[in-house]
Structures are given as C-alpha cells and as structure tokens.
Motif scaffolding. Structure first.
Motif, PDB file in Angstrom:
ATOM      1  N   CYS A 310       0.835  -1.208   0.000  1.00 26.07           N
ATOM      2  CA  CYS A 310       0.000   0.000   0.000  1.00 26.07           C
ATOM      3  C   CYS A 310       0.868   1.256   0.000  1.00 26.07           C
ATOM      4  O   CYS A 310       0.573   2.222  -0.713  1.00 26.07           O
ATOM      5  N   CYS A 311       1.953   1.236   0.777  1.00 26.55           N
ATOM      6  CA  CYS A 311       2.899   2.366   0.778  1.00 26.55           C
ATOM      7  C   CYS A 311       3.507   2.530  -0.616  1.00 26.55           C
ATOM      8  O   CYS A 311       3.654   3.648  -1.107  1.00 26.55           O
ATOM      9  N   GLY A 312       3.847   1.397  -1.234  1.00 32.74           N
ATOM     10  CA  GLY A 312       4.419   1.447  -2.577  1.00 32.74           C
ATOM     11  C   GLY A 312       3.448   2.019  -3.597  1.00 32.74           C
ATOM     12  O   GLY A 312       3.831   2.811  -4.457  1.00 32.74           O
ATOM     13  N   ILE A 313       2.171   1.638  -3.492  1.00 29.57           N
ATOM     14  CA  ILE A 313       1.145   2.147  -4.412  1.00 29.57           C
ATOM     15  C   ILE A 313       0.967   3.647  -4.235  1.00 29.57           C
ATOM     16  O   ILE A 313       0.920   4.409  -5.209  1.00 29.57           O
ATOM     17  N   ILE A 314       0.857   4.091  -2.973  1.00 27.71           N
ATOM     18  CA  ILE A 314       0.683   5.526  -2.704  1.00 27.71           C
ATOM     19  C   ILE A 314       1.888   6.318  -3.211  1.00 27.71           C
ATOM     20  O   ILE A 314       1.743   7.381  -3.817  1.00 27.71           O
ATOM     21  N   MET A 315       3.097   5.782  -2.987  1.00 26.29           N
ATOM     22  CA  MET A 315       4.303   6.454  -3.461  1.00 26.29           C
ATOM     23  C   MET A 315       4.375   6.466  -4.991  1.00 26.29           C
ATOM     24  O   MET A 315       4.842   7.432  -5.587  1.00 26.29           O
ATOM     25  N   MET A 316       3.902   5.381  -5.620  1.00 21.95           N
ATOM     26  CA  MET A 316       3.920   5.321  -7.082  1.00 21.95           C
ATOM     27  C   MET A 316       3.058   6.425  -7.688  1.00 21.95           C
ATOM     28  O   MET A 316       3.487   7.155  -8.584  1.00 21.95           O
ATOM     29  N   TYR A 317       1.829   6.545  -7.181  1.00 18.94           N
ATOM     30  CA  TYR A 317       0.936   7.573  -7.722  1.00 18.94           C
ATOM     31  C   TYR A 317       1.359   8.978  -7.266  1.00 18.94           C
ATOM     32  O   TYR A 317       1.111   9.961  -7.986  1.00 18.94           O
ATOM     33  N   SER A 318       1.983   9.067  -6.104  1.00 16.65           N
ATOM     34  CA  SER A 318       2.513  10.359  -5.666  1.00 16.65           C
ATOM     35  C   SER A 318       3.660  10.792  -6.582  1.00 16.65           C
ATOM     36  O   SER A 318       3.767  11.964  -6.956  1.00 16.65           O
ATOM     37  N   ASN A 319       4.523   9.841  -6.942  1.00 16.42           N
ATOM     38  CA  ASN A 319       5.609  10.134  -7.882  1.00 16.42           C
ATOM     39  C   ASN A 319       5.046  10.582  -9.223  1.00 16.42           C
ATOM     40  O   ASN A 319       5.554  11.531  -9.840  1.00 16.42           O
ATOM     41  N   GLY A 320       3.960   9.923  -9.655  1.00 17.55           N
ATOM     42  CA  GLY A 320       3.302  10.339 -10.888  1.00 17.55           C
ATOM     43  C   GLY A 320       2.753  11.748 -10.796  1.00 17.55           C
ATOM     44  O   GLY A 320       2.860  12.545 -11.737  1.00 17.55           O
ATOM     45  N   ALA A 321       2.172  12.093  -9.630  1.00 17.19           N
ATOM     46  CA  ALA A 321       1.619  13.433  -9.432  1.00 17.19           C
ATOM     47  C   ALA A 321       2.719  14.493  -9.441  1.00 17.19           C
ATOM     48  O   ALA A 321       2.557  15.577 -10.031  1.00 17.19           O
ATOM     49  N   ILE A 322       3.865  14.182  -8.808  1.00 18.25           N
ATOM     50  CA  ILE A 322       4.992  15.123  -8.789  1.00 18.25           C
ATOM     51  C   ILE A 322       5.478  15.401 -10.203  1.00 18.25           C
ATOM     52  O   ILE A 322       5.671  16.559 -10.606  1.00 18.25           O
ATOM     53  N   GLN A 323       5.655  14.339 -10.987  1.00 14.69           N
ATOM     54  CA  GLN A 323       6.144  14.504 -12.357  1.00 14.69           C
ATOM     55  C   GLN A 323       5.099  15.176 -13.245  1.00 14.69           C
ATOM     56  O   GLN A 323       5.431  16.017 -14.080  1.00 14.69           O
ATOM     57  N   ASN A 324       3.828  14.801 -13.061  1.00  7.01           N
ATOM     58  CA  ASN A 324       2.771  15.437 -13.852  1.00  7.01           C
ATOM     59  C   ASN A 324       2.677  16.933 -13.572  1.00  7.01           C
ATOM     60  O   ASN A 324       2.306  17.717 -14.444  1.00  7.01           O
ATOM     61  N   GLY A 325       3.026  17.323 -12.337  1.00  9.44           N
ATOM     62  CA  GLY A 325       3.019  18.745 -12.008  1.00  9.44           C
ATOM     63  C   GLY A 325       3.957  19.528 -12.904  1.00  9.44           C
ATOM     64  O   GLY A 325       3.569  20.544 -13.495  1.00  9.44           O
ATOM     65  N   LEU A 326       5.212  19.051 -13.016  1.00  7.29           N
ATOM     66  CA  LEU A 326       6.186  19.754 -13.861  1.00  7.29           C
ATOM     67  C   LEU A 326       5.854  19.616 -15.341  1.00  7.29           C
ATOM     68  O   LEU A 326       5.769  20.615 -16.071  1.00  7.29           O
ATOM     69  N   TYR A 327       5.639  18.375 -15.801  1.00  2.77           N
ATOM     70  CA  TYR A 327       5.513  18.139 -17.237  1.00  2.77           C
ATOM     71  C   TYR A 327       4.194  18.650 -17.818  1.00  2.77           C
ATOM     72  O   TYR A 327       4.123  18.969 -19.001  1.00  2.77           O
ATOM     73  N   SER A 328       3.153  18.738 -16.983  1.00  4.85           N
ATOM     74  CA  SER A 328       1.916  19.348 -17.480  1.00  4.85           C
ATOM     75  C   SER A 328       2.140  20.842 -17.714  1.00  4.85           C
ATOM     76  O   SER A 328       1.656  21.411 -18.695  1.00  4.85           O
ATOM     77  N   GLY A 329       2.920  21.460 -16.818  1.00  4.59           N
ATOM     78  CA  GLY A 329       3.247  22.879 -16.993  1.00  4.59           C
ATOM     79  C   GLY A 329       4.105  23.123 -18.212  1.00  4.59           C
ATOM     80  O   GLY A 329       3.893  24.086 -18.963  1.00  4.59           O
ATOM     81  N   THR A 330       5.104  22.224 -18.442  1.00  6.88           N
ATOM     82  CA  THR A 330       5.989  22.403 -19.596  1.00  6.88           C
ATOM     83  C   THR A 330       5.299  22.014 -20.902  1.00  6.88           C
ATOM     84  O   THR A 330       5.810  22.320 -21.977  1.00  6.88           O
ATOM     85  N   SER A 331       4.145  21.339 -20.828  1.00  9.10           N
ATOM     86  CA  SER A 331       3.346  21.071 -22.028  1.00  9.10           C
ATOM     87  C   SER A 331       2.479  22.273 -22.387  1.00  9.10           C
ATOM     88  O   SER A 331       2.247  22.563 -23.569  1.00  9.10           O
ATOM     89  N   LEU A 332       1.988  22.986 -21.357  1.00 13.88           N
ATOM     90  CA  LEU A 332       1.134  24.156 -21.602  1.00 13.88           C
ATOM     91  C   LEU A 332       1.949  25.400 -21.932  1.00 13.88           C
ATOM     92  O   LEU A 332       1.537  26.226 -22.755  1.00 13.88           O
ATOM     93  N   GLN A 333       3.115  25.546 -21.299  1.00 12.47           N
ATOM     94  CA  GLN A 333       3.919  26.760 -21.437  1.00 12.47           C
ATOM     95  C   GLN A 333       4.235  27.144 -22.887  1.00 12.47           C
ATOM     96  O   GLN A 333       4.087  28.305 -23.278  1.00 12.47           O
ATOM     97  N   PRO A 334       4.658  26.191 -23.771  1.00 13.90           N
ATOM     98  CA  PRO A 334       4.945  26.583 -25.159  1.00 13.90           C
ATOM     99  C   PRO A 334       3.717  27.067 -25.921  1.00 13.90           C
ATOM    100  O   PRO A 334       3.822  27.954 -26.772  1.00 13.90           O
TER     101      PRO A 334
END
Length: 514
Positions: A310-334
């Motif tokens: 369960c810790c691994g699952i939460i960390m997996m999706y948390s890692n996805g959320a962290i990366q989506n934060g940056l890369y969603s911004g760098t997709s919209l910025q251009p």
C-alpha cells in the motif's frame, strides 16, 4: 566570478541525464501496472480472458511505441532545441502553426487524463469494494460508506493528488528531491511484492502456465482492449520530453534519456508479466495486494506485505503526481508562448518553472476528473441507492458487484486514444521531413516501419471507438456503458471543440514560428 557562480547555480537546478532516465522510467513503469490488465487477462464474465496472449500483444504495442520513440529521436536531431514543447516543436517546424498547435494541444491533454486515472487509483486501489478481493474486510470500514463510496474515495484521491502536483511550484530543487525519493520509496516498499512474486515463481516453476494456456482466448475485442491498455502502460515518454528548459544539455540528453527509459520500461514490464504468470493462477484488479492474502492468508506476514505494498502504491501515484506537475506545466507553457493561451499563463520563474501553467493544469485535471469521475459516480450512487436492501451483508455484495462506468482499464484506454493522436502526428511529421523535405536521412526499412506504425495506430483508435458503441448495443443500453461513452464523447468534443474555437479567435495573434 559572480557570473560563473550564477551559471553554476543555474546548472544545479537542471535535471541531469541520470535523473531524467530515472524519472522517465518511473513515469512509464509502475509496480501496479498489472492492475490495468487484470480484467482483460482473466475476463469479466461477459468476455473471455486474453491470458498469456497479453505478453505478445504488449510486446507488439511496445514495438509500435518504440518506433514512435525513434521518430521523436529523428525529429529531435532535425529540430534541436532547448525549449519546452517536445512534439510541438517538431510539428511547428515542419508544418507551421496550425499543425504545431494541434500537436501541442493533443500532447497537453494526455497528462490531465493520466492524472485522472491516477487520482482514481490512488485511494480506490486500496479501499474500493469494487476492487478489493474481500469487500467485507476493508480498513476504516469503507464498505459501510454506502452507495456513494466510490465517489467519496475519488474525492479524497483528487484532493491528495492535486496537492502533490503543486510541489513543483516551490522550485525545481523540490521537484528533484521529491521525485527522486518518492521513486526510491516506491521501489523499496512496492519491491516487497515483486520479491514475493519472484520467490513464488521459483517455488511453483511453470505449474501455472498450462492453466493459463487453457484459459487464453484471443478475439478482436480483447486484442483491441489489451493493445490500447498496453499503450497506456507505455505512455509517459512523450510528456517528459517537453521539459527542454529544465534538462541539462537537452539537445544531447532528451533523445538518449527517452531511449534508455523506454528500453528499461519495456524490458521490465515483459519480465514482470512472465514472473506474475508463473507466480499466480489468477489476477484481480488489486493483485499487488490480494497476492499477499492468497499466499499467507490472514497471518502477520500478509498484513506486513499489504502495508508495504500500500505504501508502494501511494508512493507510485505520488511520484506520478509530482512529475505530472512539472511536465503538465511544460506542455502548456509553449502553447502560451506562441499565443494560443495567455502569455502570462506560461511565464517562467527563475528556475524556468511555469508556475501559472502548473496551477492552470491542476484546474484542468480537476475539471476532467469531475466529468470522468465525479458525475458518473454520482449517477452510480443514485442508481445503487435504488437497489439497496437495508441488509448490510447484501448491500456490500450489491456495491461490490456493481459494474462502474469507468474501470482503471477503460480510463487508461481513453488516455491512450489521445496519446495515439499525438503519436500519429509525430510519425506523420517525421515521414513528411523524410519524403517531402528530405531534411532527415532514412532508409527503406525505417520508412516501412513508420508506415506500419501509422497503420496500427489508426486502426486501433477506430476499433476503440467502435467497441465503445458495441458495448452499449450489446448491453441493451446498460446505464454504466451509456455513461461511459457519453462521458468520453463529451470530453473529446469539448476539448477539440475548444481547440478549434480558440485557434479561430486567436489565429492572427499566434506566432508563425516557435
């Protein structure tokens, strides 16, 4: 001296090649990826399971995806740039602003849809009566939350996920630390399940394989479902490539990093498939949790394993959320920089982080979650209320057996359609540069591979939409299937309708070059 120090500090805030490959691998591969395939592999009562066929279907999808990666690499060498944008840069340079904005916009939509899938699984994968193998034994008595249980779980998941997405707003150094350590914790805790499966594979050998072989059924329906789900499992490389401004030496490291991340992810996924087929005789939508109880029952070892997973699952999706934060911004910025969106939205801070773009993307993620999760699950709740008997045991069974409008597999297939639109555009662009402009060197074998790739992508996009309609007809208008196709079409029409309207209004303001 001050200038050199400033440059040094700036370089320290860049993502290194090793970090880029590590983040890319974590973005593409996750320990719970088998959950996406559970229903497809085993069947759901109305359809037969794909079984062992899923391995070669996944390998085929991986081959098509890797051809797309090769197209990205070819275009990256032709349109070398340290700007954000990825595929948008290539399309803009080859075919102008309309095609460039279209590709950038399609690429932009992938991450919010990925986020919706991950919001849906962040909490539900552990607590939902629809998914948990024994719905009478769920922590915090979630099974007693009533007809709107799934809605409550998703609202919690939405809040947590969007909060984590905003970490990058604090600065790129926080992104680097958070993505690094959440990835490490994910593999340390979630790795316990991989170790369990690995041990079972050695103790059971190939005993389960004959049973799987006897229950492996291939038809166009489950083949299409598996291909689209496999494609979702490999989605991620096209988004991490958008962050050119935040990566050290992007002209060299973007192509190399994506190539390595993709190869590691494909190899690990196929190996994981083989291990799990040898280890277990059946799969569920939370196999990474139910696998412990199937081996250890209700002993302390099962409880320890479940907590770690369960810790691994939460960390997996948390890692996805962290990366989506940056890369969603760098997709919209251009898109903001060229004038498709407000210039202020894409403004960069001193770390080259588009803070307003990230906040905007969080809002878009929430809007899509409302359409694809909140509204369907509200309707589901009212539908279930009419079926409840007042008997606790019977009501838990009714809730757990209800067919929800969207499963994790169906949500992932919706996301893969937008990824396929982006990949078709990229492969078309590379073929245009090879055959029309003759600005990229190639050979007959690579050209044939690109054309085959285009064919497969187009066919599976059409097949997905065909089977969505088929499900409604075959189920005789069952509510969950109607809600599903209406929600999908609403998102598709609304998103691309907005693109057409916004481009028409701002056409003259949009820059001709990027």
């Amino acid at each position: 001296m001050k200038k050199q120090k400033a440059v040094s500090i700036k370089q320290q805030n860049k993502i290194t090649l090793k970090e880029f490959v590590w983040n890319g691998f974590n973005a593409i591969f996750g320990i719970a990826f088998m959950n996406y395939f559970a229903v497809i592999i085993t069947g759901d009562g109305s359809t037969k399971g794909l079984g062992l066929h899923v391995i070669w279907v996944f390998a085929l999808a991986a081959l098509i995806a890797y051809i797309c990666v090769f197209a990205y690499k070819k275009l990256a060498s032709r349109f070398a740039s340290d700007k954000n944008g990825g595929a948008m840069i290539y399309a803009y340079g080859a075919k102008g602003k309309l095609f460039g904005c279209f590709v950038g916009y399609s690429q932009l939509l992938i991450l919010p849809l990925m986020a919706v899938v991950q919001m849906n699984m962040l909490i539900k994968n552990i607590f939902s009566p629809d998914i948990v193998s024994d719905p009478s034994k769920i922590p915090f008595n979630v099974q007693d939350w009533g007809a709107f249980t799934n809605l409550y779980l998703d609202l919690i998941g939405m809040f947590l996920y969007c909060s984590i997405m905003l970490i990058t707003v604090l600065g790129i150094k926080y992104f680097r630390k958070a993505s690094k350590w959440s990835g490490i914790i994910k593999w340390v805790t979630g790795g316990a399940f991989i170790l369990l499966a690995f041990c079972l594979m050695f103790t059971r050998g190939s005993k389960n394989i004959p049973d799987w072989a006897g229950n492996s059924h291939l038809d166009l329906y489950n083949f299409t479902q598996a291909f689209n789900t496999s494609f979702y499992a490999l989605v991620g490389f096209e988004t991490i490539i958008t962050a050119g401004k935040n990566i050290e030496n992007p002209k060299k490291n973007l192509g190399k990093g994506v190539n390595l991340a993709m190869l590691f992810s494909i190899g690990t996924s196929i190996l994981f498939f083989i291990i799990l087929f040898c280890a277990f005789g059946s799969f569920s939508e939370n196999q990474d949790i139910s696998g412990w109880t199937s081996v250890f029952g209700s002993t302390i070892w099962a409880k320890i394993g479940i907590v770690l997973t369960c810790c691994g699952i939460i960390m997996m999706y948390s890692n996805g959320a962290i990366q989506n934060g940056l890369y969603s911004g760098t997709s919209l910025q251009p898109l903001s920089e060229v004038g498709f969106f407000s210039k202020r939205t894409g403004a960069l801070n001193k770390d080259n982080v588009p803070v307003r773009a990230i906040i905007t993307m969080v809002c878009i993620c929430l809007a899509l979650a409302v359409v694809l999760l909140v509204i369907p699950e509200t309707i589901e709740g009212f539908d279930l209320q009419g079926k409840m008997t007042g008997d606790r045991t019977q009501d838990i069974i009714i809730i757990s057996e209800y067919v929800p409008p969207f499963s994790v597999a169906s949500l992932s297939q919706v996301t893969s359609i937008y990824a396929i639109i982006t990949y078709i555009s990229v492969v078309f662009t590379v073929l245009y540069c090879i055959l029309k402009e003759k600005s990229i060197k190639s050979n007959i074998y690579l050209n044939v591979a690109f054309f085959i790739c285009l064919f497969f992508l187009a066919v599976f996009a059409v097949c997905h939409l065909f089977f969505e309609i088929y499900d409604v007809i075959a189920s005789r208008g069952q509510m969950s299937f109607v809600i599903k196709i209406v929600s999908e079409l609403t998102v598709l029409i609304a998103t691309y309708g907005f693109f057409a309207a916004n481009y028409y209004v701002k056409c003259k303001q949009i820059s001709n070059n990027y």
